[in-house]
Enzyme design. Sequence first.
Site, PDB file in Angstrom:
ATOM      1  N   VAL A 187       1.070  -1.189   0.050  1.00  0.00           N
ATOM      2  CA  VAL A 187       0.175  -0.125   0.007  1.00  0.00           C
ATOM      3  C   VAL A 187       0.862   1.092   0.069  1.00  0.00           C
ATOM      4  O   VAL A 187       0.238   2.283  -0.215  1.00  0.00           O
ATOM      5  CB  VAL A 187      -1.075   0.012   1.195  1.00  0.00           C
ATOM      6  CG1 VAL A 187      -0.179   0.300   2.598  1.00  0.00           C
ATOM      7  CG2 VAL A 187      -2.033   1.010   1.072  1.00  0.00           C
ATOM      8  N   TYR A 188       2.167   1.020   0.180  1.00  0.00           N
ATOM      9  CA  TYR A 188       2.948   2.224   0.262  1.00  0.00           C
ATOM     10  C   TYR A 188       2.932   2.647  -1.278  1.00  0.00           C
ATOM     11  O   TYR A 188       3.875   2.330  -2.100  1.00  0.00           O
ATOM     12  CB  TYR A 188       4.345   1.842   0.682  1.00  0.00           C
ATOM     13  CG  TYR A 188       4.487   1.615   2.308  1.00  0.00           C
ATOM     14  CD1 TYR A 188       3.363   1.884   3.157  1.00  0.00           C
ATOM     15  CD2 TYR A 188       5.829   1.398   2.838  1.00  0.00           C
ATOM     16  CE1 TYR A 188       3.385   1.520   4.384  1.00  0.00           C
ATOM     17  CE2 TYR A 188       5.877   0.943   4.303  1.00  0.00           C
ATOM     18  CZ  TYR A 188       4.523   1.002   5.048  1.00  0.00           C
ATOM     19  OH  TYR A 188       4.549   0.843   6.112  1.00  0.00           O
ATOM     20  N   SER A 189       2.482   3.903  -1.527  1.00  0.00           N
ATOM     21  CA  SER A 189       2.694   4.540  -2.885  1.00  0.00           C
ATOM     22  C   SER A 189       2.276   3.595  -4.022  1.00  0.00           C
ATOM     23  O   SER A 189       2.697   3.729  -5.017  1.00  0.00           O
ATOM     24  CB  SER A 189       3.975   5.296  -3.066  1.00  0.00           C
ATOM     25  OG  SER A 189       4.435   6.215  -1.969  1.00  0.00           O
ATOM     26  N   ASP A 190       1.151   2.766  -3.725  1.00  0.00           N
ATOM     27  CA  ASP A 190       0.517   1.901  -4.545  1.00  0.00           C
ATOM     28  C   ASP A 190       1.468   0.979  -5.190  1.00  0.00           C
ATOM     29  O   ASP A 190       1.614   0.931  -6.460  1.00  0.00           O
ATOM     30  CB  ASP A 190      -0.171   2.763  -5.571  1.00  0.00           C
ATOM     31  CG  ASP A 190      -1.499   3.616  -5.413  1.00  0.00           C
ATOM     32  OD1 ASP A 190      -1.895   3.249  -4.398  1.00  0.00           O
ATOM     33  OD2 ASP A 190      -1.580   4.811  -5.765  1.00  0.00           O
TER      34      ASP A 190
END
Length: 344
Positions: A61-64
């Site tokens: 989920v970190y920066s997609d």
Amino acid sequence: MEYRHLGKSGLKVPVLAFGAGTFGGTGPLFGAWGTTNAQQARRLVDICLEHGVNLFDTADVYSDGASEQVLGEAIKRRRSQVLVSTKTGLPIGDGPNDAGTSRGRLTCAVDKALGRLATDYIDILQLHAFDAHTPVEETLSALDALVRAGKVRYVGVSNFASWQIMKSLAVADRHGWPRYVAHQVYYSLLGRDYEWDLMPLGQDQGLGALVWSPLGWGRLTGKIRRGSPIPEESRLHETARFGPPIDDAHLYRIVDALDEIAQETGKSVPQIAINWLLQRPTVSSVILGARNEMQLTQNLGAVGWSLTDEQIAKLDKASLVTAPYPHFPYRRQEGFARLNPPLT
């Protein structure tokens, strides 16, 4: 660099790890953390490895997914030298199966993470949040399959409540599935809630804490002082709304104590705050965030020395808050304290 076992597992991890949330940063939260590209990330990884830091933490989920991709580029051709930890479970889209820890979601998420990281295995896979919609048995059997397939080596969780962990461990033991060995938690001088339930559980059940945000969402960087405004360059302007609210008086008591100890030791405020965490029970590793080489190098100075008992007591007192029932007031009464002595 000191290395500790991750919980009751056989895996040894450095007491300091690197959090790759700043890699490829986009959006209001991760963009404020940092926007490190692949070239810059390789240099930060170089510095980490030079200092014995070989554990790198990220999440889908970190920066997609950009964080995983940049980390994969940064560790290319030296995968055997590093440990990769990633997380999954939080929503990554609007689709009905774009969130959670169902068998289908976990299988798909791991395959995609392996592709972005350019590797064929993940050292530590952690569930980013508890999924109340999926049976624990389904989640754990899926993790067991991933471990048996060689795609994942160790499993853990992040941001779980104590009952959620305990239920999962009971199911894992019943079926002979892999037990969680790590719990990635928020823990700092400004946020000691971890100590009330999760720390005793971790010690009893063998979960090592991987600590995130050890500087209290940027409040313990040494830039915030009593009677002074937040510096314009501070990222706290963007990130504070994502973290828990902090009472100003409580913050300044802790900062005052940190400043006193900084004068005594010649160490920086962040180094002292991190070193305090390394003295706490169940902590296997503290995850550092850094947007540049200077920040990283400074934070790496948190190891190789120790606070005195008197300095630890000063920080304990300054950061103490009233615990909720049933932890207070009973732990302070002699009979209850005799049955439940402090953890060591």
